[in-house]
Write a protein that holds these residues in place. Structure first.
Motif, PDB file in Angstrom:
ATOM      1  N   ARG A   1     -25.023  -3.485  50.866  1.00  0.00           N
ATOM      2  CA  ARG A   1     -24.281  -3.052  52.049  1.00  0.00           C
ATOM      3  C   ARG A   1     -24.287  -4.114  53.140  1.00  0.00           C
ATOM      4  O   ARG A   1     -23.263  -4.379  53.778  1.00  0.00           O
TER       5      ARG A   1
ATOM      6  N   VAL B   1     -13.996   0.528  58.579  1.00  0.00           N
ATOM      7  CA  VAL B   1     -14.481   0.077  57.275  1.00  0.00           C
ATOM      8  C   VAL B   1     -15.932   0.495  57.055  1.00  0.00           C
ATOM      9  O   VAL B   1     -16.295   0.981  55.976  1.00  0.00           O
ATOM     10  N   LYS B   2     -16.762   0.311  58.060  1.00  0.00           N
ATOM     11  CA  LYS B   2     -18.186   0.642  57.895  1.00  0.00           C
ATOM     12  C   LYS B   2     -18.388   2.146  57.719  1.00  0.00           C
ATOM     13  O   LYS B   2     -19.240   2.575  56.923  1.00  0.00           O
TER      14      LYS B   2
ATOM     15  N   TRP C   1     -17.526   3.106  54.190  1.00  0.00           N
ATOM     16  CA  TRP C   1     -18.547   2.761  53.197  1.00  0.00           C
ATOM     17  C   TRP C   1     -19.341   4.013  52.814  1.00  0.00           C
ATOM     18  O   TRP C   1     -19.664   4.230  51.649  1.00  0.00           O
TER      19      TRP C   1
ATOM     20  N   VAL D   1     -21.730  -6.769  52.389  1.00  0.00           N
ATOM     21  CA  VAL D   1     -20.359  -6.295  52.624  1.00  0.00           C
ATOM     22  C   VAL D   1     -20.060  -6.258  54.114  1.00  0.00           C
ATOM     23  O   VAL D   1     -18.996  -6.709  54.570  1.00  0.00           O
ATOM     24  N   PHE D   2     -20.991  -5.744  54.896  1.00  0.00           N
ATOM     25  CA  PHE D   2     -20.761  -5.633  56.343  1.00  0.00           C
ATOM     26  C   PHE D   2     -20.644  -7.011  56.990  1.00  0.00           C
ATOM     27  O   PHE D   2     -19.935  -7.180  57.985  1.00  0.00           O
TER      28      PHE D   2
ATOM     29  N   VAL E   1     -12.386  -0.710  52.006  1.00  0.00           N
ATOM     30  CA  VAL E   1     -13.812  -1.019  51.861  1.00  0.00           C
ATOM     31  C   VAL E   1     -14.096  -1.529  50.450  1.00  0.00           C
ATOM     32  O   VAL E   1     -14.965  -2.394  50.255  1.00  0.00           O
TER      33      VAL E   1
ATOM     34  N   ALA F   1     -15.919  -5.038  49.403  1.00  0.00           N
ATOM     35  CA  ALA F   1     -17.047  -5.035  48.467  1.00  0.00           C
ATOM     36  C   ALA F   1     -16.830  -6.056  47.357  1.00  0.00           C
ATOM     37  O   ALA F   1     -17.768  -6.769  46.964  1.00  0.00           O
TER      38      ALA F   1
ATOM     39  N   ALA G   1     -21.202   5.030  47.592  1.00  0.00           N
ATOM     40  CA  ALA G   1     -20.859   3.683  48.069  1.00  0.00           C
ATOM     41  C   ALA G   1     -20.422   2.827  46.890  1.00  0.00           C
ATOM     42  O   ALA G   1     -20.763   3.121  45.740  1.00  0.00           O
ATOM     43  N   PRO G   2     -19.632   1.778  47.141  1.00  0.00           N
ATOM     44  CA  PRO G   2     -19.272   0.849  46.056  1.00  0.00           C
ATOM     45  C   PRO G   2     -20.518   0.377  45.317  1.00  0.00           C
ATOM     46  O   PRO G   2     -21.541   0.065  45.933  1.00  0.00           O
TER      47      PRO G   2
END
Length: 266
Positions: free
Chosen positions: A202, A159-160, A163, A205-206, A254, A258, A196-197
């Motif tokens: 970030r 997932v990361k 991103w 999200v993480f 991802v 987000a 990125a979204p």
């Protein structure tokens, strides 16, 4: 010198392998390549003719000092394209690399296997100029980095990495091309950066990703309870994000994560 396990040193010595890596990296003549852990310089020598410049980041001071000499001896006409930075790639900053010259546009490296994922994530976060790349990592790590939702190895690294970029497996590498020979299989991962979204932090999200996979067998309602403050609040946020409370982290993209982070933002 002797390779050290502490620094994850397994050097590629096969010329066909380094030529294959460079060919697969899709470099343009204008690219500035960031190479992490150049080691003895085999990949460096293959990269220099294929791009504008190579910035080699090497934590081992003995190897960092020797690399310019190696290039000077074996490719004297290309020596001016090489810059060596003695630093830890896990902590290097854009400012440190700015001193070395133009910002890197591509990452091509045989990464130390014990820190491969953190290095890639750090460099993609620190260097927005990195548009694409190809890295050699442990085969299992390659699978995780390139996995999509629903895959059994899909997790936090997947997932990361997603991103920042689209990741794909780009082939395998035999153990015999390394010195010393590792006791794990190796593989190549290619990536292309993508936007990125939008409108979401970030770090936020993480944090959701970490919480969701810390208890990956639980539903998101339960797994995110601690992060959200309570199971009920987790359920509310998930509903606002349009994500079923009974889903699990391994099913989400991802973009889904987000939306969850965004729904939780006051």
């Amino acid at each position: 010198m002797r390779p050290t396990k502490k620094l994850g040193q397994n050097f590629v010595h096969d010329p066909n392998t380094v030529r294959r890596i460079v060919a697969s990296a899709g470099l343009a003549e204008s690219d500035v390549v960031l190479e992490v852990g150049p080691g003895l310089g085999s990949l460096t020598l293959a990269l220099l003719p294929a791009c504008r410049a190579v910035v080699a980041v090497e934590i081992d001071p003995v190897l960092a000092a020797r690399l310019p000499r190696t290039v000077g001896e074996r490719a004297p006409g290309l020596a001016d394209r090489l810059t060596v930075v003695g630093a830890d790639a896990m902590r290097i900053s854009a400012e440190q690399l700015r001193v070395a010259g133009p910002p890197p546009t591509a990452l091509v490296a045989n990464l130390p296997y014990n820190v491969a994922v953190p290095v890639v994530l750090h460099l993609l976060a620190e260097l927005p100029s990195l548009a694409h790349g190809l890295v050699m990592v442990q085969a299992e790590v390659a699978d995780r980095m390139a996995a999509g939702p629903g895959n059994k190895v899909y997790g936090v690294p997947s997932v990361k990495a997603a991103w920042f970029a689209e990741m794909r497996r780009a082939g395998t590498v035999p153990r015999s091309v390394f010195w010393p020979v590792p006791n794990v299989d190796s593989a190549l991962v290619a990536f292309t950066r993508r936007p990125a979204p939008a409108d979401v932090d970030r770090g936020a999200v993480f944090a959701v990703v970490d919480a969701a996979f810390a208890q990956r067998r639980k539903t998101l309602r339960a797994a995110l309870a601690g992060w959200a403050g309570s199971p009920a609040e987790a359920e509310r946020v998930l509903a606002a994000a349009g994500v079923p409370a009974t889903a699990r982290g391994e099913q989400l993209s991802v973009a889904d994560f987000a939306r969850i982070a965004q729904a939780a933002t006051p």
